[in-house]
Motif scaffolding. Sequence first.
Motif, PDB file in Angstrom:
ATOM      1  N   ASP A  14       0.811  -1.215   0.000  1.00 63.07           N
ATOM      2  CA  ASP A  14       0.000   0.000   0.000  1.00 63.07           C
ATOM      3  C   ASP A  14       0.847   1.269   0.000  1.00 63.07           C
ATOM      4  O   ASP A  14       0.302   2.380   0.030  1.00 63.07           O
ATOM      5  N   GLY A  15       2.168   1.117   0.016  1.00 65.59           N
ATOM      6  CA  GLY A  15       3.059   2.275  -0.008  1.00 65.59           C
ATOM      7  C   GLY A  15       3.205   2.986   1.313  1.00 65.59           C
ATOM      8  O   GLY A  15       3.719   4.108   1.371  1.00 65.59           O
ATOM      9  N   LEU A  16       2.816   2.324   2.401  1.00 61.74           N
ATOM     10  CA  LEU A  16       2.909   2.947   3.718  1.00 61.74           C
ATOM     11  C   LEU A  16       4.312   2.858   4.306  1.00 61.74           C
ATOM     12  O   LEU A  16       4.723   3.727   5.079  1.00 61.74           O
ATOM     13  N   LEU A  17       5.027   1.805   3.979  1.00 62.31           N
ATOM     14  CA  LEU A  17       6.353   1.614   4.568  1.00 62.31           C
ATOM     15  C   LEU A  17       7.182   0.682   3.701  1.00 62.31           C
ATOM     16  O   LEU A  17       6.697   0.099   2.730  1.00 62.31           O
ATOM     17  N   ASN A  18       8.446   0.539   4.096  1.00 60.85           N
ATOM     18  CA  ASN A  18       9.376  -0.390   3.475  1.00 60.85           C
ATOM     19  C   ASN A  18       9.993  -1.215   4.595  1.00 60.85           C
ATOM     20  O   ASN A  18      10.346  -0.667   5.642  1.00 60.85           O
ATOM     21  N   VAL A  40      12.626  -1.783  10.186  1.00 60.90           N
ATOM     22  CA  VAL A  40      11.315  -2.400  10.411  1.00 60.90           C
ATOM     23  C   VAL A  40      11.451  -3.919  10.397  1.00 60.90           C
ATOM     24  O   VAL A  40      10.879  -4.621  11.245  1.00 60.90           O
ATOM     25  N   ALA A  41      12.205  -4.460   9.452  1.00 60.35           N
ATOM     26  CA  ALA A  41      12.390  -5.910   9.373  1.00 60.35           C
ATOM     27  C   ALA A  41      13.016  -6.462  10.647  1.00 60.35           C
ATOM     28  O   ALA A  41      12.660  -7.569  11.096  1.00 60.35           O
ATOM     29  N   ARG A  96       1.279   5.686  13.434  1.00 61.07           N
ATOM     30  CA  ARG A  96       1.668   6.999  12.930  1.00 61.07           C
ATOM     31  C   ARG A  96       1.535   7.082  11.409  1.00 61.07           C
ATOM     32  O   ARG A  96       1.176   8.129  10.873  1.00 61.07           O
ATOM     33  N   LYS A  97       1.811   5.981  10.726  1.00 61.29           N
ATOM     34  CA  LYS A  97       1.675   5.975   9.268  1.00 61.29           C
ATOM     35  C   LYS A  97       0.207   6.105   8.850  1.00 61.29           C
ATOM     36  O   LYS A  97      -0.096   6.693   7.799  1.00 61.29           O
ATOM     37  N   LEU A  98      -0.684   5.539   9.642  1.00 61.84           N
ATOM     38  CA  LEU A  98      -2.107   5.537   9.305  1.00 61.84           C
ATOM     39  C   LEU A  98      -2.834   6.802   9.757  1.00 61.84           C
ATOM     40  O   LEU A  98      -3.942   7.083   9.278  1.00 61.84           O
TER      41      LEU A  98
END
Length: 271
Positions: A14-18, A40-41, A96-98
């Motif tokens: 969805d392009g929110l994160l990597n 994040v991983a 925070r991304k949402l």
Amino acid sequence: MSFVALTALLAVQDGLLNLDERASDTLTEWQHDGRRNITVAQLLSHTSGLGPGDDVIYPARDQFAAALRVRLIDLPGTRFHYGAAGYQAFGEILRRKLRPSGQTVEGYMRKRLLDPLDLHISSWKHDDSGNPLLHTGMQLTTREWAILGEFIKTCKKYDRKQPIDHQLVERLFIGSEANPSYGMGFWLNAPLPYPRRQPILDLQPAIDGDQIYPGGLKDIYAAIGSGKQRLYIIPSLDLVIVRFGREDPFSDGDFLSRLLTGHPQPDAHTH
């Protein structure tokens, strides 16, 4: 944790994160100490270097926010520490991304993963501020677990029509240098590194012995819950297995050997 790892993949699409972005790009509180390089991983693979953080997170009203207070105890990527910290910190990243779209973490998980699969959660624990617990506390029937297993098995196939790109799904099943037997949200049937840099109980807190099924198929992936609950996915056999049990002595290797070969596993250990 398996649901959260899958949600992370959907957030990538969805392009929110990597998965390889620094957590501190969003968690700005981490930008001025050793946590600034955590990815994040690494949060999702328990290799962030954060301590488990249970003593900080569990008493907190807002467990997402509390995860940001967990301190670094190892350099990111060098050790495996299984616990709440990584997944609750990921929850804060996703929150925070949402926020600009007005979505909640739970709402996003339901919209993008649970509802499309027609999965009905029997119960889901929340903290006192209403956040879902992402590291524990979700209860499902055997049928719901089987649906999830079939979904993952299907997504591993190369098909442009799949809801999650198969190459992205493979990221869930790649172990780390710190612990080859854990990917992101799933345990892998891989032996532990030698020489070991950590005690076996640190690297395999939920599995008997060195690996899930010693001498068995390599493509066995497991979502492991409390009470010896298991979801095994074996793509090469086109097989999904759900095991519900009790807190009795149990061996993954012996269970799988008896099921797949009809014989006990002589090298298996119960725990």
